[in-house]
Design a protein around this motif. Structure first.
Motif, PDB file in Angstrom:
ATOM      1  N   ARG A 110     -22.362  18.937 -14.499  1.00 19.54           N
ATOM      2  CA  ARG A 110     -22.009  18.130 -13.347  1.00 19.54           C
ATOM      3  C   ARG A 110     -21.032  18.839 -12.423  1.00 19.54           C
ATOM      4  NH1 ARG A 110     -19.734  13.310 -16.653  1.00 19.54           N
ATOM      5  NH2 ARG A 110     -19.752  14.893 -18.283  1.00 19.54           N
ATOM      6  N   ASP A 111     -20.794  18.237 -11.284  1.00 21.06           N
ATOM      7  CA  ASP A 111     -19.807  18.743 -10.351  1.00 21.06           C
ATOM      8  C   ASP A 111     -18.416  18.652 -10.972  1.00 21.06           C
ATOM      9  OD1 ASP A 111     -17.785  17.847  -7.901  1.00 21.06           O
ATOM     10  OD2 ASP A 111     -19.206  19.436  -7.358  1.00 21.06           O
ATOM     11  N   GLU A 114     -16.746  15.287 -10.902  1.00 23.50           N
ATOM     12  CA  GLU A 114     -17.339  14.307 -11.792  1.00 23.50           C
ATOM     13  C   GLU A 114     -16.960  14.565 -13.248  1.00 23.50           C
ATOM     14  OE1 GLU A 114     -21.503  14.402 -11.196  1.00 23.50           O
ATOM     15  OE2 GLU A 114     -21.428  13.754  -9.101  1.00 23.50           O
TER      16      GLU A 114
END
Length: 220
Positions: A110-111, A114
């Protein structure tokens, strides 16, 4: 005509005489990086890494996976973050799938924003490296989207994999071997042991601003 001030006269004499005395340049002896054989490079790297409180294990091929499984169980580390899609991550996923383990594998998919909150609660992070520097006892990391730098900086335990054939003697040799003159990384890391500082009354303290433990597997 008014007479020049004392200040002007002094500076005038200084400027006039400045070019009359050649600046002193001490002679520096020619320096060349020490030349070590592959075996001595690895031995030196291990010796100096252990001197700064790193745990170093020399393993053959993919034996690092079983050694890591044992280490995670012994230390009772519940979670391990890794870079999905890397050669390291592929081997971990295969091993955990074939033989379940109490440690949960947490892939970085994920980013950063996040994943940030979860990352700060993970026990250990594992990364690959671009190699090591024997005389500096340093690991060379080149963060990527699959293995961001936070993976090695946030979890309290950082586990690093370095191939013995990619350990060089000196930093200049590393720059030349990795061709950084033409393709220098925008964000490279040199990691030499657990985090440490001597800012507090000049007393060396470990684990102040980063991983408290650095575990290195030298893969031969």
């Amino acid at each position: 005509m008014s007479r020049p001030s004392a200040r002007t006269q002094i500076f005038s004499r200084l400027y006039k005489n400045a070019g009359m005395i050649a600046p002193y340049t001490p002679e520096a002896p020619a320096w060349t990086p020490p030349a070590l054989t592959p075996a001595k490079r690895v031995a030196r790297f291990v010796e100096l890494m252990e001197a700064v409180r790193s745990e170093v294990y020399r393993v053959k091929g993919d034996a690092w996976v079983d050694a890591l499984r044992k280490l995670m169980r012994t230390r009772e580390l519940a979670t391990l973050a890794y870079g999905k899609g890397t050669w390291c991550g592929d081997l971990l996923e295969k091993s955990w799938k074939e033989k379940p383990h109490p440690t949960d594998l947490i892939p970085w998919t994920r980013d950063v924003e996040e994943f940030r909150d979860e990352l700060f609660g993970i026990n250990a992070g594992i990364t690959t490296t671009m190699g090591g520097i024997a005389e500096a006892a340093a690991l060379i990391l080149w963060p990527t989207p699959e293995e961001p730098r936070l993976l090695s900086l946030v979890p309290p335990v950082h586990i690093a994999l370095v191939k013995a054939k990619e350990i060089v003697t000196s930093f200049p040799e590393a720059i030349k071997k990795l061709d950084w003159a033409n393709k220098a990384p925008t964000n490279s890391l040199l990691i030499s042991g657990p985090s440490k500082t001597a800012d507090i009354e000049l007393i060396l303290q470990f684990g102040v601003h980063g991983p408290t433990d650095l575990i290195v597997f030298v893969i031969e």
